[in-house]
Design a protein around this motif. Structure first.
Motif, PDB file in Angstrom:
ATOM      1  N   TYR A  72      33.059  11.211  21.011  1.00 56.23           N
ATOM      2  CA  TYR A  72      33.622  10.357  19.965  1.00 56.23           C
ATOM      3  C   TYR A  72      34.666   9.417  20.561  1.00 56.23           C
ATOM      4  N   VAL A  73      35.550   9.952  21.384  1.00 57.86           N
ATOM      5  CA  VAL A  73      36.582   9.126  22.021  1.00 57.86           C
ATOM      6  C   VAL A  73      35.932   8.060  22.901  1.00 57.86           C
ATOM      7  N   ALA A  74      34.925   8.451  23.664  1.00 58.39           N
ATOM      8  CA  ALA A  74      34.258   7.494  24.552  1.00 58.39           C
ATOM      9  C   ALA A  74      33.602   6.370  23.764  1.00 58.39           C
ATOM     10  N   ASP A  75      32.962   6.705  22.651  1.00 57.60           N
ATOM     11  CA  ASP A  75      32.285   5.678  21.855  1.00 57.60           C
ATOM     12  C   ASP A  75      33.272   4.826  21.068  1.00 57.60           C
ATOM     13  N   LEU A  76      34.394   5.412  20.685  1.00 55.86           N
ATOM     14  CA  LEU A  76      35.416   4.675  19.951  1.00 55.86           C
ATOM     15  C   LEU A  76      36.087   3.633  20.833  1.00 55.86           C
ATOM     16  N   LEU A  77      36.159   3.934  22.130  1.00 56.23           N
ATOM     17  CA  LEU A  77      36.878   3.080  23.075  1.00 56.23           C
ATOM     18  C   LEU A  77      35.937   2.658  24.206  1.00 56.23           C
ATOM     19  N   PRO A  78      34.903   1.882  23.885  1.00 54.82           N
ATOM     20  CA  PRO A  78      33.854   1.579  24.871  1.00 54.82           C
ATOM     21  C   PRO A  78      34.335   0.792  26.080  1.00 54.82           C
ATOM     22  N   ALA A  79      35.409   0.043  25.938  1.00 54.41           N
ATOM     23  CA  ALA A  79      35.896  -0.758  27.067  1.00 54.41           C
ATOM     24  C   ALA A  79      36.306   0.109  28.251  1.00 54.41           C
ATOM     25  N   ALA A  80      36.668   1.373  27.986  1.00 57.58           N
ATOM     26  CA  ALA A  80      37.070   2.280  29.068  1.00 57.58           C
ATOM     27  C   ALA A  80      35.879   2.820  29.838  1.00 57.58           C
ATOM     28  N   GLU A  81      34.682   2.651  29.310  1.00 59.90           N
ATOM     29  CA  GLU A  81      33.439   3.097  29.965  1.00 59.90           C
ATOM     30  C   GLU A  81      33.502   4.575  30.354  1.00 59.90           C
ATOM     31  N   LEU A  82      33.873   5.399  29.388  1.00 57.18           N
ATOM     32  CA  LEU A  82      33.981   6.838  29.635  1.00 57.18           C
ATOM     33  C   LEU A  82      32.677   7.570  29.374  1.00 57.18           C
ATOM     34  N   ALA A  83      31.670   6.855  28.891  1.00 55.51           N
ATOM     35  CA  ALA A  83      30.346   7.443  28.668  1.00 55.51           C
ATOM     36  C   ALA A  83      29.309   6.334  28.771  1.00 55.51           C
ATOM     37  N   PRO A  84      28.130   6.635  29.285  1.00 57.51           N
ATOM     38  CA  PRO A  84      27.062   5.640  29.291  1.00 57.51           C
ATOM     39  C   PRO A  84      26.638   5.295  27.865  1.00 57.51           C
ATOM     40  N   PRO A  85      25.914   4.211  27.678  1.00 58.96           N
ATOM     41  CA  PRO A  85      25.508   3.809  26.329  1.00 58.96           C
ATOM     42  C   PRO A  85      24.657   4.873  25.637  1.00 58.96           C
ATOM     43  N   ALA A  86      24.876   5.024  24.332  1.00 63.44           N
ATOM     44  CA  ALA A  86      24.072   5.958  23.555  1.00 63.44           C
ATOM     45  C   ALA A  86      22.596   5.572  23.630  1.00 63.44           C
ATOM     46  N   GLY A  87      21.747   6.579  23.750  1.00 66.30           N
ATOM     47  CA  GLY A  87      20.312   6.330  23.824  1.00 66.30           C
ATOM     48  C   GLY A  87      19.776   6.156  25.226  1.00 66.30           C
ATOM     49  N   SER A  88      20.672   6.006  26.222  1.00 61.35           N
ATOM     50  CA  SER A  88      20.216   5.834  27.604  1.00 61.35           C
ATOM     51  C   SER A  88      20.001   7.187  28.264  1.00 61.35           C
ATOM     52  N   LEU A  89      19.205   7.178  29.329  1.00 66.51           N
ATOM     53  CA  LEU A  89      18.990   8.414  30.078  1.00 66.51           C
ATOM     54  C   LEU A  89      20.294   8.896  30.692  1.00 66.51           C
ATOM     55  N   GLU A  90      21.141   7.965  31.113  1.00 59.99           N
ATOM     56  CA  GLU A  90      22.429   8.370  31.680  1.00 59.99           C
ATOM     57  C   GLU A  90      23.299   9.064  30.642  1.00 59.99           C
ATOM     58  N   ARG A  91      23.167   8.666  29.355  1.00 59.20           N
ATOM     59  CA  ARG A  91      23.916   9.366  28.309  1.00 59.20           C
ATOM     60  C   ARG A  91      23.416  10.805  28.192  1.00 59.20           C
ATOM     61  N   VAL A  92      22.129  10.990  28.346  1.00 60.94           N
ATOM     62  CA  VAL A  92      21.575  12.345  28.333  1.00 60.94           C
ATOM     63  C   VAL A  92      22.133  13.152  29.499  1.00 60.94           C
ATOM     64  N   ARG A  93      22.250  12.525  30.657  1.00 64.43           N
ATOM     65  CA  ARG A  93      22.847  13.221  31.813  1.00 64.43           C
ATOM     66  C   ARG A  93      24.281  13.645  31.508  1.00 64.43           C
ATOM     67  N   LEU A  94      25.036  12.767  30.853  1.00 65.60           N
ATOM     68  CA  LEU A  94      26.394  13.118  30.451  1.00 65.60           C
ATOM     69  C   LEU A  94      26.376  14.329  29.521  1.00 65.60           C
ATOM     70  N   ARG A 150      30.316   6.976  37.660  1.00 66.32           N
ATOM     71  CA  ARG A 150      31.705   6.588  37.516  1.00 66.32           C
ATOM     72  C   ARG A 150      32.416   7.687  36.732  1.00 66.32           C
ATOM     73  N   PHE A 151      33.737   7.614  36.668  1.00 68.83           N
ATOM     74  CA  PHE A 151      34.512   8.600  35.924  1.00 68.83           C
ATOM     75  C   PHE A 151      34.068   8.590  34.466  1.00 68.83           C
ATOM     76  N   SER A 152      33.870   9.782  33.910  1.00 71.70           N
ATOM     77  CA  SER A 152      33.424   9.910  32.532  1.00 71.70           C
ATOM     78  C   SER A 152      34.157  11.062  31.856  1.00 71.70           C
ATOM     79  N   VAL A 153      33.888  11.235  30.558  1.00 67.03           N
ATOM     80  CA  VAL A 153      34.506  12.351  29.842  1.00 67.03           C
ATOM     81  C   VAL A 153      34.038  13.697  30.393  1.00 67.03           C
ATOM     82  N   ALA A 154      32.893  13.718  31.058  1.00 69.28           N
ATOM     83  CA  ALA A 154      32.451  14.965  31.692  1.00 69.28           C
ATOM     84  C   ALA A 154      33.385  15.353  32.832  1.00 69.28           C
ATOM     85  N   ASP A 155      33.882  14.370  33.563  1.00 70.05           N
ATOM     86  CA  ASP A 155      34.854  14.649  34.624  1.00 70.05           C
ATOM     87  C   ASP A 155      36.170  15.143  34.034  1.00 70.05           C
TER      88      ASP A 155
END
Length: 222
Positions: A72-94, A150-155
């Motif tokens: 939720y935080v990552a999607d609320l603040l997309p400029a920080a790029e804390l999560a890949p885009p929703a629906g992408s395979l990289e988001r699934v990896r996250l 890159r750094f993400s909420v998973a990190d």
């Protein structure tokens, strides 16, 4: 936003994410033994089970469960790029990593080590099984800076969980890539600031309940 948290618990990951994004928030500390906020309110009116984190949004909604709060935080603040885009395979990896950290490390390994009423046989089992889980993460991090590109909420979640090794029999030196990862992330400004703030709050919480600070968390004499 209000972040309800318990110092140095898994809610620290959300504090890291909010600091990383430069987002304003109010931290509402929950006292672990009493499940009340330091202002005296019953936290179970926010989360009936008394679990952290909980995030109160600007419009008054309550978001719970660490993986959900972090995304939720990552999607609320997309400029920080804390999560890949929703629906992408990289988001699934996250989501894979958030699920793994939450189930295999947080609940599967560390929860039995921290629970005071768990039989020693259960602790031994958790430690033995947890070794393979740490092996898995260590192999993934060999030659990598972060869990994803890159750094993400998973990190933010993983560095929080790995810090718990300081007060358990687990020694990260067994996994050089994990130890190096933890050192790198603790040097990151958002991570360093979050740990600094919560180490102070944790010390104060222990003092309120007449408990000593674990030796591993005490300032070094040098």
């Amino acid at each position: 936003m209000q972040l309800y948290g318990l110092p140095l618990s898994c809610s620290l990951a959300t504090r890291i994410a909010l600091l990383e994004a430069g987002a304003p928030f109010e931290y509402v500390e929950v006292d672990g033994p009493t499940k009340r906020t330091l202002g005296g309110a019953d936290y179970r009116e926010i989360h009936p089970l008394g679990l952290v984190p909980a995030l109160r949004t600007d419009d008054g909604q309550i978001v719970i469960e660490n993986a959900a709060v972090l995304q939720y935080v990552a999607d609320l603040l997309p400029a920080a790029e804390l999560a890949p885009p929703a629906g992408s395979l990289e988001r699934v990896r996250l989501q894979q990593w958030l699920g793994f950290i939450g189930t295999e490390l947080h609940k599967g390994l560390f929860a039995p080590l921290f629970a005071p009423d768990v039989p020693e046989a259960v602790r031994a089992y958790a430690l033995a099984k947890g070794t393979s889980r740490l092996d898995y993460v260590a192999r993934h991090l060999e030659g990598r800076e972060f869990l994803l590109d890159r750094f993400s909420v998973a990190d933010a979640y993983l560095v929080t969980v790995l810090a718990w090794t300081l007060v358990t029999p687990i020694d990260l030196k067994q996994w050089p890539s994990l130890a190096a990862y933890a050192r790198r992330l603790h040097a990151r400004p958002s991570v360093a600031a979050a740990f600094h703030a919560e180490r102070k709050l944790y010390t104060e919480e222990l003092a309120r309940h007449g408990k000593p600070l674990p030796a591993a968390l005490r300032p070094r004499a040098d």
